[in-house]
Write a protein that holds these residues in place. Structure first.
Motif, PDB file in Angstrom:
ATOM      1  N   GLY A 168      34.081 170.692  -8.950  1.00 48.64           N
ATOM      2  CA  GLY A 168      35.125 171.646  -9.364  1.00 48.64           C
ATOM      3  C   GLY A 168      34.903 172.398 -10.578  1.00 48.64           C
ATOM      4  O   GLY A 168      35.625 173.507 -11.100  1.00 48.64           O
ATOM      5  N   CYS A 169      33.839 172.009 -11.487  1.00 50.43           N
ATOM      6  CA  CYS A 169      33.316 172.646 -12.702  1.00 50.43           C
ATOM      7  C   CYS A 169      32.648 174.093 -12.487  1.00 50.43           C
ATOM      8  O   CYS A 169      32.150 174.420 -11.339  1.00 50.43           O
ATOM      9  CB  CYS A 169      32.569 171.704 -13.642  1.00 50.43           C
ATOM     10  N   ARG A 170      32.621 174.945 -13.582  1.00 48.98           N
ATOM     11  CA  ARG A 170      32.029 176.195 -13.708  1.00 48.98           C
ATOM     12  C   ARG A 170      30.850 176.260 -14.295  1.00 48.98           C
ATOM     13  O   ARG A 170      30.705 175.286 -15.190  1.00 48.98           O
ATOM     14  CB  ARG A 170      32.880 177.200 -13.741  1.00 48.98           C
ATOM     15  N   GLU A 171      29.720 177.207 -13.981  1.00 48.21           N
ATOM     16  CA  GLU A 171      28.626 177.370 -15.079  1.00 48.21           C
ATOM     17  C   GLU A 171      29.173 177.413 -16.486  1.00 48.21           C
ATOM     18  O   GLU A 171      30.309 178.288 -16.624  1.00 48.21           O
ATOM     19  CB  GLU A 171      27.918 178.482 -14.550  1.00 48.21           C
ATOM     20  N   GLY A 172      28.568 176.773 -17.529  1.00 54.39           N
ATOM     21  CA  GLY A 172      28.921 176.876 -18.795  1.00 54.39           C
ATOM     22  C   GLY A 172      30.012 175.924 -19.197  1.00 54.39           C
ATOM     23  O   GLY A 172      30.207 175.629 -20.549  1.00 54.39           O
ATOM     24  N   ASP A 173      30.786 175.185 -18.486  1.00 54.17           N
ATOM     25  CA  ASP A 173      31.472 174.225 -18.833  1.00 54.17           C
ATOM     26  C   ASP A 173      30.818 173.024 -19.584  1.00 54.17           C
ATOM     27  O   ASP A 173      29.602 172.770 -18.859  1.00 54.17           O
ATOM     28  CB  ASP A 173      32.323 173.647 -17.671  1.00 54.17           C
ATOM     29  N   ALA A 174      31.399 172.489 -20.454  1.00 58.30           N
ATOM     30  CA  ALA A 174      30.847 171.314 -21.219  1.00 58.30           C
ATOM     31  C   ALA A 174      31.911 170.341 -21.610  1.00 58.30           C
ATOM     32  O   ALA A 174      33.086 170.878 -22.032  1.00 58.30           O
ATOM     33  CB  ALA A 174      30.160 171.865 -22.414  1.00 58.30           C
ATOM     34  N   PHE A 175      31.609 169.088 -21.418  1.00 56.85           N
ATOM     35  CA  PHE A 175      32.605 168.042 -21.625  1.00 56.85           C
ATOM     36  C   PHE A 175      32.073 166.654 -21.817  1.00 56.85           C
ATOM     37  O   PHE A 175      30.967 166.490 -21.303  1.00 56.85           O
ATOM     38  CB  PHE A 175      33.548 168.321 -20.546  1.00 56.85           C
ATOM     39  N   ASP A 176      32.998 165.703 -22.187  1.00 53.67           N
ATOM     40  CA  ASP A 176      32.388 164.439 -22.333  1.00 53.67           C
ATOM     41  C   ASP A 176      33.112 163.700 -21.446  1.00 53.67           C
ATOM     42  O   ASP A 176      34.140 163.910 -20.786  1.00 53.67           O
ATOM     43  CB  ASP A 176      33.059 163.909 -23.694  1.00 53.67           C
ATOM     44  N   TRP A 177      32.140 162.762 -20.818  1.00 53.93           N
ATOM     45  CA  TRP A 177      32.583 161.828 -19.773  1.00 53.93           C
ATOM     46  C   TRP A 177      32.207 160.542 -19.894  1.00 53.93           C
ATOM     47  O   TRP A 177      31.080 160.229 -20.090  1.00 53.93           O
ATOM     48  CB  TRP A 177      32.359 162.370 -18.389  1.00 53.93           C
ATOM     49  N   ARG A 178      33.107 159.303 -19.517  1.00 55.23           N
ATOM     50  CA  ARG A 178      32.548 158.337 -19.926  1.00 55.23           C
ATOM     51  C   ARG A 178      32.120 157.711 -18.504  1.00 55.23           C
ATOM     52  O   ARG A 178      32.675 157.399 -17.480  1.00 55.23           O
ATOM     53  CB  ARG A 178      33.813 157.211 -20.271  1.00 55.23           C
ATOM     54  N   LEU A 179      30.763 156.888 -18.876  1.00 52.60           N
ATOM     55  CA  LEU A 179      29.981 156.299 -17.335  1.00 52.60           C
ATOM     56  C   LEU A 179      29.892 154.954 -17.932  1.00 52.60           C
ATOM     57  O   LEU A 179      30.311 154.498 -18.960  1.00 52.60           O
ATOM     58  CB  LEU A 179      28.650 156.991 -17.356  1.00 52.60           C
ATOM     59  N   PRO A 180      29.581 153.821 -16.984  1.00 53.22           N
ATOM     60  CA  PRO A 180      29.727 152.572 -17.425  1.00 53.22           C
ATOM     61  C   PRO A 180      29.028 152.064 -18.771  1.00 53.22           C
ATOM     62  O   PRO A 180      29.323 151.377 -19.432  1.00 53.22           O
ATOM     63  CB  PRO A 180      28.964 151.837 -15.897  1.00 53.22           C
ATOM     64  N   ASP A 181      27.810 152.644 -18.855  1.00 51.63           N
ATOM     65  CA  ASP A 181      26.928 152.297 -20.324  1.00 51.63           C
ATOM     66  C   ASP A 181      27.566 152.997 -21.587  1.00 51.63           C
ATOM     67  O   ASP A 181      27.579 152.367 -22.268  1.00 51.63           O
ATOM     68  CB  ASP A 181      25.498 152.750 -20.114  1.00 51.63           C
ATOM     69  N   ARG A 182      28.042 154.232 -21.431  1.00 49.07           N
ATOM     70  CA  ARG A 182      28.408 155.047 -22.878  1.00 49.07           C
ATOM     71  C   ARG A 182      28.799 156.269 -22.150  1.00 49.07           C
ATOM     72  O   ARG A 182      29.246 156.582 -20.905  1.00 49.07           O
ATOM     73  CB  ARG A 182      27.316 154.939 -23.472  1.00 49.07           C
ATOM     74  N   THR A 183      29.332 157.024 -23.309  1.00 49.16           N
ATOM     75  CA  THR A 183      29.873 158.373 -23.180  1.00 49.16           C
ATOM     76  C   THR A 183      28.710 159.413 -23.184  1.00 49.16           C
ATOM     77  O   THR A 183      27.870 159.385 -23.823  1.00 49.16           O
ATOM     78  CB  THR A 183      30.981 158.700 -24.265  1.00 49.16           C
ATOM     79  N   TRP A 184      29.005 160.224 -22.190  1.00 55.83           N
ATOM     80  CA  TRP A 184      27.705 161.394 -21.997  1.00 55.83           C
ATOM     81  C   TRP A 184      28.420 162.638 -22.317  1.00 55.83           C
ATOM     82  O   TRP A 184      29.398 162.901 -21.870  1.00 55.83           O
ATOM     83  CB  TRP A 184      27.182 161.324 -20.577  1.00 55.83           C
ATOM     84  N   ARG A 185      27.529 163.691 -22.875  1.00 49.73           N
ATOM     85  CA  ARG A 185      28.004 164.877 -22.898  1.00 49.73           C
ATOM     86  C   ARG A 185      27.240 165.865 -21.567  1.00 49.73           C
ATOM     87  O   ARG A 185      26.096 165.882 -21.534  1.00 49.73           O
ATOM     88  CB  ARG A 185      27.563 165.505 -24.184  1.00 49.73           C
ATOM     89  N   ILE A 186      28.357 166.359 -20.700  1.00 47.17           N
ATOM     90  CA  ILE A 186      27.761 166.900 -19.723  1.00 47.17           C
ATOM     91  C   ILE A 186      27.969 168.537 -19.745  1.00 47.17           C
ATOM     92  O   ILE A 186      29.071 168.855 -19.739  1.00 47.17           O
ATOM     93  CB  ILE A 186      28.556 166.468 -18.520  1.00 47.17           C
ATOM     94  N   ARG A 187      27.169 169.261 -19.357  1.00 42.71           N
ATOM     95  CA  ARG A 187      27.162 170.746 -19.226  1.00 42.71           C
ATOM     96  C   ARG A 187      26.719 171.315 -18.066  1.00 42.71           C
ATOM     97  O   ARG A 187      25.408 170.834 -17.523  1.00 42.71           O
ATOM     98  CB  ARG A 187      26.391 171.393 -20.362  1.00 42.71           C
ATOM     99  N   ILE A 188      27.348 172.160 -17.313  1.00 42.24           N
ATOM    100  CA  ILE A 188      26.933 172.737 -16.140  1.00 42.24           C
ATOM    101  C   ILE A 188      25.950 174.041 -16.661  1.00 42.24           C
ATOM    102  O   ILE A 188      26.733 174.985 -17.031  1.00 42.24           O
ATOM    103  CB  ILE A 188      28.220 173.311 -15.415  1.00 42.24           C
ATOM    104  N   GLY A 189      24.802 173.803 -16.279  1.00 46.55           N
ATOM    105  CA  GLY A 189      23.793 174.864 -16.571  1.00 46.55           C
ATOM    106  C   GLY A 189      23.786 176.101 -15.869  1.00 46.55           C
ATOM    107  O   GLY A 189      24.197 177.152 -16.019  1.00 46.55           O
ATOM    108  N   SER A 190      23.809 175.648 -14.486  1.00 45.62           N
ATOM    109  CA  SER A 190      24.009 176.739 -13.562  1.00 45.62           C
ATOM    110  C   SER A 190      24.160 176.276 -12.107  1.00 45.62           C
ATOM    111  O   SER A 190      23.814 175.048 -11.810  1.00 45.62           O
ATOM    112  CB  SER A 190      22.628 177.839 -13.401  1.00 45.62           C
TER     113      SER A 190
END
Length: 303
Positions: A268-290
């Motif tokens: 449900g995210c849109r192009e340009g959205d950027a957010f932090d999300w916790r995965l089992p190993d650590r927190t990642w910064r995720i950005r929807i490029g296109s």
């Protein structure tokens, strides 16, 4: 609303226990905590008695215990959730006074509500707070809790599952970014959860409930819907992925299941959205490029 990122980590290490001991020795932290001396003594006994690097099973006796972590995976507090019948009681502590006033407590409460209502299936989440603890009272009320009862020495604030779902669907639960899903995807994903086909699915259930539901023909072309392909940036790395149902998932081929990890995060995210999300190993910064391909934009409504 720009809220700081907080995740609740279920693994409790020996180093975490020592950090907890330090927090519980601060009178400002423990002033309004019930039986804090007993808690501190119990933690000390665990540390002295058990020579193990991971102590999660000991902290989870009688409830669920989580370390609250910030964006850099630094431990900033803890949350304890204790289920009693249909209700769940929550204890929240932000341990270092330097972190007070940063709205970390509000972010931790939102994560705890997600766990209580979607994973633990509680009907009501309760917080019992000393009347003089104005900071805690304010943050729980700001998150939507209502005063249920009070005595001279205690105020009981509560959030019901019905109220939480209503706030979530109205966009009033404090989440910064809206996400969008189609009516068809919503129905399919709910069926997936209802028939138990998705493991560790409480995060997905939460995302479905907070999403804005859109007619497939009116879905904006830059949204990641089911069976879309998108270019993501994970921290500094780029990768092309497809968001698929569990039976079609192939991590090696970049086909990510919507039921876990990055798949749930990008739904449900849109192009340009950027957010932090916790995965089992650590927190990642995720950005929807296109969004490289979207079934709705291509007219492939059968997918």
């Amino acid at each position: 609303m720009n809220q700081p990122f907080v995740s609740l980590c279920p693994e409790i290490s020996r180093a975490d226990a020592l950090t907890l001991m330090d927090w519980l020795e601060d009178e400002c932290v423990t002033r309004h905590l019930s039986d804090s001396r007993h808690v501190s003594r119990s933690i000390q006994q665990v540390i002295n008695r058990v020579q193990l690097p991971i102590l999660t099973h000991l902290f989870n006796q009688g409830g669920r215990f989580f370390m609250a972590c910030d964006r850099d995976d630094v431990k900033v507090g803890f949350v304890r959730l204790v289920k009693a019948g249909p209700n769940c009681e929550m204890v929240l502590v932000i341990g270092n006074r330097d972190n007070w006033g940063r709205q970390l407590g509000a972010s931790a409460i939102r994560e705890a509500m997600k766990l209580a209502f979607f994973e633990m299936q509680a009907d009501k989440l309760i917080a019992k707070i000393h009347p003089d603890n104005a900071r805690s009272l304010k943050v729980f009320q700001r998150c939507g809790f209502l005063l249920e009862s009070q005595t001279i020495g205690l105020k009981c604030l509560a959030m019901t599952s019905e109220r939480y779902l209503r706030l979530l669907r109205e966009g009033a639960a404090g989440y910064a970014d809206n996400i969008h899903i189609t009516e068809i995807d919503q129905a399919r994903l709910r069926n997936l959860l209802a028939f138990g086909q998705a493991s560790a699915s409480f995060e997905l259930a939460h995302e479905i409930e907070r999403a804005i539901v859109v007619d497939p023909r009116q879905m904006p072309r830059d949204v990641v819907t089911m069976n879309s392909r998108a270019l993501l940036q994970l921290d500094e790395d780029e990768m092309e992925v497809a968001l698929v149902y569990p039976d079609d998932a192939e991590d090696g081929a970049g086909k990510l299941s919507v039921c876990a990890g990055i798949g749930t995060a990008i739904l449900g995210c849109r192009e340009g959205d950027a957010f932090d999300w916790r995965l089992p190993d650590r927190t990642w910064r995720i950005r929807i490029g296109s969004v490289l391909y979207q079934p709705e934009a291509a007219g492939d409504f059968h997918l």
